[in-house]
Design an enzyme around this catalytic site. Structure first.
Site, PDB file in Angstrom:
ATOM      1  N   ASP A 103       0.850  -1.186   0.000  1.00 30.37           N
ATOM      2  CA  ASP A 103       0.000   0.000   0.000  1.00 30.37           C
ATOM      3  C   ASP A 103       0.894   1.247   0.000  1.00 30.37           C
ATOM      4  O   ASP A 103       1.774   1.370  -0.838  1.00 30.37           O
ATOM      5  CB  ASP A 103      -0.967  -0.063   1.191  1.00 30.37           C
ATOM      6  CG  ASP A 103      -2.000   1.044   1.208  1.00 30.37           C
ATOM      7  OD1 ASP A 103      -2.970   0.948   0.432  1.00 30.37           O
ATOM      8  OD2 ASP A 103      -1.848   1.991   1.997  1.00 30.37           O
ATOM      9  N   TYR A 152     -12.241   8.136  -2.214  1.00 25.92           N
ATOM     10  CA  TYR A 152     -11.705   8.221  -0.856  1.00 25.92           C
ATOM     11  C   TYR A 152     -10.480   9.111  -0.739  1.00 25.92           C
ATOM     12  O   TYR A 152     -10.350   9.884   0.231  1.00 25.92           O
ATOM     13  CB  TYR A 152     -11.427   6.818  -0.306  1.00 25.92           C
ATOM     14  CG  TYR A 152     -10.174   6.131  -0.820  1.00 25.92           C
ATOM     15  CD1 TYR A 152      -9.034   6.045  -0.034  1.00 25.92           C
ATOM     16  CD2 TYR A 152     -10.140   5.545  -2.083  1.00 25.92           C
ATOM     17  CE1 TYR A 152      -7.887   5.403  -0.502  1.00 25.92           C
ATOM     18  CE2 TYR A 152      -9.009   4.902  -2.540  1.00 25.92           C
ATOM     19  CZ  TYR A 152      -7.883   4.833  -1.759  1.00 25.92           C
ATOM     20  OH  TYR A 152      -6.756   4.215  -2.213  1.00 25.92           O
ATOM     21  N   TYR A 268      -1.640  11.209   2.160  1.00 28.32           N
ATOM     22  CA  TYR A 268      -2.496  11.502   1.013  1.00 28.32           C
ATOM     23  C   TYR A 268      -2.521  13.006   0.727  1.00 28.32           C
ATOM     24  O   TYR A 268      -2.629  13.416  -0.430  1.00 28.32           O
ATOM     25  CB  TYR A 268      -3.922  11.016   1.266  1.00 28.32           C
ATOM     26  CG  TYR A 268      -4.053   9.518   1.390  1.00 28.32           C
ATOM     27  CD1 TYR A 268      -4.310   8.734   0.273  1.00 28.32           C
ATOM     28  CD2 TYR A 268      -3.951   8.892   2.621  1.00 28.32           C
ATOM     29  CE1 TYR A 268      -4.456   7.360   0.380  1.00 28.32           C
ATOM     30  CE2 TYR A 268      -4.088   7.514   2.744  1.00 28.32           C
ATOM     31  CZ  TYR A 268      -4.339   6.757   1.621  1.00 28.32           C
ATOM     32  OH  TYR A 268      -4.471   5.389   1.735  1.00 28.32           O
ATOM     33  N   HIS A 333      -7.014  -6.600  -0.978  1.00 30.23           N
ATOM     34  CA  HIS A 333      -5.942  -5.615  -0.821  1.00 30.23           C
ATOM     35  C   HIS A 333      -4.936  -5.995   0.264  1.00 30.23           C
ATOM     36  O   HIS A 333      -3.732  -5.815   0.089  1.00 30.23           O
ATOM     37  CB  HIS A 333      -6.548  -4.249  -0.505  1.00 30.23           C
ATOM     38  CG  HIS A 333      -5.550  -3.145  -0.426  1.00 30.23           C
ATOM     39  ND1 HIS A 333      -4.806  -2.730  -1.510  1.00 30.23           N
ATOM     40  CD2 HIS A 333      -5.148  -2.374   0.613  1.00 30.23           C
ATOM     41  CE1 HIS A 333      -4.009  -1.740  -1.145  1.00 30.23           C
ATOM     42  NE2 HIS A 333      -4.179  -1.498   0.133  1.00 30.23           N
TER      43      HIS A 333
END
Length: 354
Positions: A103, A152, A268, A333
């Site tokens: 990730d 998201y 992010y 995931h």
């Protein structure tokens, strides 16, 4: 977990918690969001038993590692700097190490491979494929154009005022004196102010938010509409898969109850800043030996253009030492937790060649 030792080291100006076990060549495990060193618990135990020294940090903003107040302290340069400092502290600056990422940890491992390839012996990355820098368009502009504002990653950008962080700054500059707006935008109090999504997560509850993420298996994109995140009533039960226990969820929740989600979300919130800072690496190739593993139900594998890039030459062009791509049928995931033995075997089979 039995035999796993813990310590805190001062690296790159922060206190970083690491978990480690075993002796031998070092494997650095890099976790993603919403995760911790703990996500590698199965691989640490398995690979330590096979003759490796396994080290898994909590990255900055997570778990028992410091949570810097300023979100612009979460760029890829900061995080890679932490890891280089960690390697200097535990093996010195001469030894090459093995790296495994998942990730955001995979994204960080790609960055580490670009910035400091001489530190890496070989890399196994999970779930997130290498993304070459597009010099013509910032990442968030692309994501909004493809997925819309409820996607998201786009929702993670939004301040409590309903604006993106960049739009909030533009508003301050347009409405006030430039010197005041610049000062306010650089104020750690403003920068660290939790966003809209943190308030929604607080209403849902830490433990439930973590369960929603960890059990997500829809190969389609994840949308978090305002006030309707995850699209499930908060009083409805969440059935845990066989690979995830209530006790394991409790461990995650105990750490996120302490830190909150803001540190992880700040990764992010630096996507566009990373783009600005990495212009010098436009067109650069990843030149370390790589094995890539992804689940066929992973939303990243099913993103527009991902399969074509992975299987039709783009990936190999940008990562010329790519040796193997493994697509696990029926895996989602969090495949290293869902298929721990299989992933540990894949890692061992690749690293033992070096």
């Amino acid at each position: 977990m039995e035999g796993i030792e813990h310590q805190t080291l001062n690296v790159n100006g922060i206190n970083m918690h690491i978990a480690e076990k075993g002796e031998g060549p070092l494997i650095l495990f890099i976790h993603g969001f919403p995760d911790l060193w703990y996500s590698w618990r199965h691989q640490i135990t398995a690979l330590a038993s096979l003759g490796y020294r396994c080290v898994a940090p909590d990255l900055r903003g997570y778990g028992d590692t410091d949570v810097p107040a300023n979100p612009t302290a979460y760029t890829s340069l900061h995080v890679v700097g932490d890891l280089v400092g960690l390697l200097d502290a535990i093996v010195g600056d001469e030894e090459k190490v093995f790296v495994v990422g998942h990730d955001w940890g995979a994204m960080t491992a790609w960055s580490l491979s670009l910035y400091r390839p001489e530190r890496i012996r070989a890399l196994v990355n999970l779930s997130v494929v290498f993304t070459p820098r597009n010099p013509k368009r910032k990442p968030l502009d692309t994501l909004r154009a493809v997925y819309g504002n409820d996607y998201y990653i786009c929702r993670f950008q939004v301040s409590k005022h309903g604006l993106s962080r960049s739009d909030e700054k533009k508003m301050l500059f347009s409405r006030g004196k430039p010197w005041f707006a610049k000062w306010l935008c650089c104020s750690s109090a403003l920068l660290q102010e939790p966003g809209e999504i943190e308030a929604e997560f607080a209403q849902i509850g830490t433990a439930r938010v973590l369960k929603e993420f960890l059990t997500y298996r829809n190969p389609g994109p994840l949308y978090l509409p305002k006030g309707k995140a995850f699209a499930h009533p908060t009083d409805s039960p969440i059935a845990l898969p066989s690979w995830l226990s209530e006790e394991e969820c409790d461990y995650y929740a105990s750490k996120y109850d302490k830190t909150g989600f803001t540190g992880g979300l700040n990764y992010y919130r630096n996507l566009d800043l990373n783009w600005e800072l990495t212009a010098s690496w436009t067109g650069a190739q990843v030149k370390v030996p790589v094995k890539f593993i992804v689940g066929d139900l992973d939303l990243t594998y099913n993103a527009p253009g991902a399969k074509e890039y992975i299987h039709k030459g783009g990936f190999k062009r940008d990562v010329p030492l790519l040796e193997d791509v493994v697509v696990l049928e029926g895996a989602g995931h969090f495949l290293h937790q869902e298929r721990p033995d299989e992933i540990s075997n894949h890692i061992y089979d690749f690293f033992k060649k070096f």
